[in-house]
Each structure stands twice: as structure tokens, then as C-alpha cells.
Motif scaffolding. Structure first.
Motif, PDB file in Angstrom:
ATOM      1  N   ILE A 463       0.829  -1.199   0.000  1.00 38.09           N
ATOM      2  CA  ILE A 463       0.000   0.000   0.000  1.00 38.09           C
ATOM      3  C   ILE A 463       0.868   1.257   0.000  1.00 38.09           C
ATOM      4  CG2 ILE A 463      -1.608   1.336   1.422  1.00 38.09           C
ATOM      5  CD1 ILE A 463      -2.916  -1.303   2.220  1.00 38.09           C
ATOM      6  N   GLN A 464       1.948   1.234   0.739  1.00 42.45           N
ATOM      7  CA  GLN A 464       2.839   2.387   0.773  1.00 42.45           C
ATOM      8  C   GLN A 464       3.440   2.658  -0.603  1.00 42.45           C
ATOM      9  OE1 GLN A 464       6.096   1.979   3.499  1.00 42.45           O
ATOM     10  NE2 GLN A 464       6.670   4.145   3.393  1.00 42.45           N
ATOM     11  N   ALA A 465       3.841   1.598  -1.294  1.00 44.88           N
ATOM     12  CA  ALA A 465       4.402   1.764  -2.633  1.00 44.88           C
ATOM     13  C   ALA A 465       3.357   2.293  -3.601  1.00 44.88           C
ATOM     14  CB  ALA A 465       4.961   0.429  -3.132  1.00 44.88           C
ATOM     15  N   TYR A 466       2.148   1.741  -3.519  1.00 50.81           N
ATOM     16  CA  TYR A 466       1.082   2.210  -4.406  1.00 50.81           C
ATOM     17  C   TYR A 466       0.758   3.670  -4.118  1.00 50.81           C
ATOM     18  CZ  TYR A 466      -3.294   2.412  -6.971  1.00 50.81           C
ATOM     19  OH  TYR A 466      -4.280   2.767  -7.854  1.00 50.81           O
ATOM     20  N   GLN A 467       0.713   4.059  -2.840  1.00 50.31           N
ATOM     21  CA  GLN A 467       0.422   5.439  -2.466  1.00 50.31           C
ATOM     22  C   GLN A 467       1.412   6.401  -3.115  1.00 50.31           C
ATOM     23  OE1 GLN A 467      -2.139   6.812  -0.017  1.00 50.31           O
ATOM     24  NE2 GLN A 467      -1.503   8.391  -1.456  1.00 50.31           N
ATOM     25  N   ALA A 468       2.692   6.054  -3.041  1.00 52.90           N
ATOM     26  CA  ALA A 468       3.719   6.911  -3.637  1.00 52.90           C
ATOM     27  C   ALA A 468       3.564   6.980  -5.151  1.00 52.90           C
ATOM     28  CB  ALA A 468       5.105   6.383  -3.273  1.00 52.90           C
ATOM     29  N   ALA A 469       3.292   5.824  -5.785  1.00 53.24           N
ATOM     30  CA  ALA A 469       3.135   5.804  -7.239  1.00 53.24           C
ATOM     31  C   ALA A 469       1.908   6.586  -7.670  1.00 53.24           C
ATOM     32  CB  ALA A 469       3.043   4.356  -7.724  1.00 53.24           C
ATOM     33  N   PHE A 470       0.800   6.410  -6.960  1.00 49.61           N
ATOM     34  CA  PHE A 470      -0.442   7.084  -7.333  1.00 49.61           C
ATOM     35  C   PHE A 470      -0.309   8.592  -7.160  1.00 49.61           C
ATOM     36  CE2 PHE A 470      -4.775   8.568  -7.022  1.00 49.61           C
ATOM     37  CZ  PHE A 470      -5.449   7.797  -7.957  1.00 49.61           C
TER      38      PHE A 470
END
Length: 506
Positions: A463-470
Motif C-alpha cells: 500500500i505504501q508503494a502504491y500510495q507513492a506511485a499514485f
């Protein structure tokens, strides 16, 4: 049969209803495919790339064949092309409801796009012949409202259908709507043709479709294979060569599919910025947000559809309000201000944490801002060129809009995958090669698949990685929207005398 000199002044309401029903299928097909993709993936499996084609296959054929379908409608008959288009959409919708594999769904969705291009081109051309004056303006206003209804309620309808009857039901309902359109319209629709219609520009059509296909496949496959691998590089090179061939063909053709001379009009170039901007700030979110809500946040399809109303419901009201405001305010100025508002919403969206219902506020701002140019750009597309070239201008605008949406969806998906992969490589406990999969592409298809696809990574890291990407993606889309808004201010800010005649502001 040639053009009727004095078409019916008010037209047949059942013909209008038939075309509107057919038009309703198009946004439903677009949004329904996005919301249903996770359910299809859970039921039938399939790679992330194959599941991506459920949406991209439809958009690719729809966008690349729209101008060709318009030419065929003028030459062989608007009613004939409309009837064939709706029949194809209906038949393929029925087949989709019975499909047993993802690859078959991909093929059928591409076939649906062929029918959608014919239905839209033939239907709108038929309305232009059956309705005159204010009746024509009202007819096209209702047609635009129908598109807005499909965009606004497509995710909700899809979510409730999937929750109540499974993903196959959405395609079966589409088949029923198509069948109703076939019963209502074609038997009462007059057949009309353009006696001066040109033959289909086959070299232009083939090169344009092949170029879009090569570009879309390259962008979809690149995250998994790597941008430096031979396949994406060869496909991108082929797309470049095909684009050069298309421009050369159209510049030399006696009756080209795409009149490149229209791009000499400064204001016409400005109008093309509007679908590019609304695609960046609105259309792509119709696909990536449901996948985020369902796949990453673990929400149901029904809940995801309800959340999407914050983004799409303004399309029921704002375009009509924009048309009324355009009587007093230059439509280019209104459009630019709306795009700046949407860009602000995108920046805000990037700061919103995964799983937080505060996401509704920036989504609403994006929907409100996008609605201003959405209600004006169709009329502007024909108002900024000489009347004699309005038909070609409308065809180019429609192709830029739909084909651009297909390419943009592929680009956004690839960008999100690449950004997420970079973030995941920095996460603690990340998997090491050679078992490193295609992480970002895998997320939307359900949390239950994470352990198999991403061993060694917990949900928090994902989720942290997706948050940064989004967040990075949202801010990039905001930048694109702002650039388009600046171009619109520069090219379209002043009033156009023909706007009211083209249907804007009515």
C-alpha cells in the motif's frame, strides 16, 4: 437512395430514442469493463496484461475506426451502418456474457468496439438528417445527456449487477438494451446517403489502425518486459514509421480520411487540447480508481460504484450549466477555468491516503471542473472552422477523443506500474530476481493474489508503494491538464461567432 431535400423538421422520437439507447451502451461498455475486470480476473484468471485488454481492446477498435465508419455511413447509408453497428454490439455483448476465458473476452471486446464505432457514426449522422433547426439541437443535447448518464451511473449499475447477479449480467443487460434499440429505431429510420461521399480511404484507415495497435501493445507490454527489451522497442519503432506513413498518405490523397489542412486553423488546434485534457483529468480515473477501490482497498464492486459517483455525477449537471454560461462567457475561458479546477483536484487527490473516504472531495472537484469543457467541446469542434468543413472537423475531434483515451489508458497503466515497481524495489523485504514479477500490474485483481505474486512483501509495504506511485501519477496528470489549460486560454479564450449556431450555449 440520395439525400432527401427536406428532411422531417422534428424527426421521429422513437428514432431518437433508439440512437440514445445505442449511445447509452457506449459509456456503459467503457465503465462496466473497468469495474468488472477484477471480478472477471477472480473468476477466469488471466495475466494482468490480458485483463488490461478488456478495456483497451474496446477503446482501440472504437477510436481507430470512428472516422472510417463515418465515411461508410455517408457512402452506403446511415441507417444501414447504424443497424449493423448496433447489431454487432448486441451480438458481441451476448457472446461476452457466455465467454469462458479472458482471451476470448479480449477478442469480443475488440469486436464490440468495431460495432460501437459504426453505431455512433451512423446514429449521429442519421439524427442530423432526421432533425432540423431547434429540434436537431434538442436531439443532440439529449444524446449528450445520455452519454453523461452512462458515465455517471455506469459504475453504480455495474457494481450492483455484479453484486447481485455476477459479472456476466452486465454484458447480458447490454445485449438487452441493444436489442431494444434495434426494435425501436431502424424500422422507422429513413435511409440517407451523401451523393458526393468519397470512397473509404483504405491506406489511411489501415495505417492509422496499425499505428494505434502497435503503440498500445508496446505500452501495455513494456512494464512486464522492460522498456529496453526488443519487443516494446520494435513496436514503438513500427508505430513511428506507421504514423509517418499515415501522414504521407493523407497529405497526398485526393480525398483523405483526415484533412490535415484543418490543423492550420489555430483555434481548431486549441479545441483538440480539450479531449486531451479531459482524458488526463477525468477519463483515465474512471478506470484506475475502481481498480484501486476494489483491488487495493478491498471494497466491493457495489461500494466502488457508489464512490465513483463523486467523480461522474457532476456530468449530469455541469455540462448543461456550461452551455448556458457560454452565452455570456467565452467558452474557451470557461473550459480553461474548468481544467484548472480539475488540475487542483488531481493535486489534492495525490495527497489523499489509501482507504480514506476523504478521497470523495477531490473526486468531486475533478468532476465539477471536467464538466465545463465536456459540455462545450463538441460544439466548439465545428464552430472554429468554416461550415463547409464542419463534418470533417467533427470526425477528427471524435477520433482524437476516443483514440486518445485508449492510448492514454495504456500509458497511465504503464506509468503507474513503473512508478510502483520503483517504490517496491525500495521496500524492506522485497523479492529478489529472478522471481520479481510485474507487481503494479498485479495489484488490481484482488488482495488474495498478493502472496503468490509478491512473496516476501506484506500488505503495508504494498500500500505504501502504491500510495507513492499514485501520488506521482496524479501530480503528473495535473501538470498535463495545466499545460492544456494554458493552451486553451491562448488559443480559444476569445468568443467565436459561430458557437451558438453549433449548439454551444443553447
Amino acid at each position: 437512395m440520395t439525400e432527401t431535400p427536406n428532411p422531417a423538421p422534428t424527426g421521429d422520437p422513437l428514432v431518437l430514442g433508439s440512437v440514445c439507447l445505442a449511445a447509452l451502451i457506449l459509456p456503459l461498455s467503457f465503465s462496466a469493463g473497468a469495474v468488472a475486470t477484477p471480478a472477471i480476473g477472480r473468476a477466469l484468471g488471466g495475466s494482468p496484461e490480458a485483463l488490461t485488454w478488456i478495456t483497451n481492446g474496446f477503446m482501440l477498435t472504437f477510436g481507430s475506426l470512428l472516422m472510417a465508419a463515418g465515411t461508410l455511413a455517408d457512402r452506403y447509408g446511415r441507417r444501414l451502418v447504424f443497424t449493423l453497428g448496433v447489431a454487432i454490439v448486441t451480438g458481441f455483448s451476448l457472446a461476452l456474457g457466455l465467454a469462458s476465458s479472458v482471451w476470448l473476452i479480449d477478442l469480443l471486446r475488440a469486436g464490440q468496439g468495431v460495432g460501437a464505432a459504426a453505431a455512433l457514426a451512423g446514429g449521429t449522422a442519421a439524427l442530423a438528417q432526421d432533425f432540423e433547426g431547434h429540434a436537431r439541437t434538442r436531439a443532440f443535447s439529449l444524446l449528450g445527456t445520455t452519454f453523461g448518464v452512462g458515465l455517471a451511473f455506469g459504475p453504480v449499475i455495474t457494481g450492483f449487477l455484479i453484486a447481485g447477479a455476477g459479472w456476466r449480467s452486465i454484458f447480458l443487460v447490454g445485449a438487452l438494451v441493444g436489442a431494444a434499440a434495434l426494435v425501436l429505431g431502424p424500422p422507422r429510420m429513413r435511409e440517407t446517403r451523401d451523393p458526393a461521399a468519397r470512397s473509404l480511404d483504405w491506406p489511411g484507415t489501415v495505417s492509422f489502425t496499425a499505428m494505434l495497435t502497435a503503440l498500445t501493445v508496446a505500452v501495455i507490454e513494456a512494464p512486464g518486459l522492460g522498456w529496453g527489451s526488443p519487443v516494446p522497442c520494435l513496436l514503438l519503432a513500427a508505430a513511428t514509421l506507421l504514423l509517418m506513413a499515415f501522414v504521407a498518405i493523407e497529405s497526398r490523397a485526393a480525398r483523405p480520411m483526415l484533412d490535415l489542412g484543418l490543423f492550420r486553423y489555430r483555434r481548431f488546434v486549441g479545441v483538440q487540447m480539450l479531449p486531451v485534457a479531459t482524458c488526463a483529468c477525468f477519463v483515465v480515473l474512471l478506470v484506475i480508481l475502481p481498480l484501486r477501490f476494489i483491488g487495493l482497498e478491498g471494497r466491493s464492486e457495489r461500494e466502488a460504484g457508489l464512490l465513483m459517483l463523486a467523480l461522474s455525477a457532476p456530468m449530469l449537471v455541469v455540462p448543461m450549466a456550461a452551455a448556458a454560461l457560454a452565452r455570456r462567457v467565452p467558452p474557451g475561458l470557461l473550459s480553461g477555468l474548468g481544467l484548472l479546477a480539475a488540475a487542483s483536484g488531481l493535486v489534492w487527490l495525490g495527497f489523499t491516503e489509501i482507504g480514506n473516504r476523504a478521497v470523495l472531495a477531490p473526486m468531486l472537484l475533478i468532476g465539477l471542473g471536467s464538466g465545463l469543457p465536456w459540455g462545450l467541446m463538441d460544439g466548439l469542434s465545428v464552430a472554429v472552422v468554416p461550415r463547409a468543413r464542419a463534418g470533417m472537423a467533427a470526425g477528427i475531434f471524435g477520433t482524437v477523443r476516443v483514440a486518445g483515451e485508449g492510448v492514454a489508458l495504456a500509458l497511465v497503466s504503464a506509468t503507474l506500474a513503473g512508478l510502483a515497481a520503483v517504490a517496491l524495489r525500495r521496500a524492506p523485504g522485497r523479492p529478489t530476481a529472478p522471481c520479481w514479477p510485474r507487481p503494479a500490474s498485479a495489484w488490481p485483481w484482488g488482495p488474495g493474489r498478493r502472496p503468490a505474486l509478491l512473496p516476501g512483501l506484506d500488505g503495508a509495504a504494498l500500500i505504501q508503494a502504491y500510495q507513492a506511485a499514485f501520488a506521482t501519477l496524479s501530480w503528473t496528470l495535473a501538470a498535463v491538464t495545466v499545460v492544456c489549460a494554458v493552451a486553451v486560454f491562448g488559443l480559444l479564450a476569445e468568443r467565436t461567432d459561430n458557437v451558438a449556431d453549433a449548439g454551444v450555449g443553447l
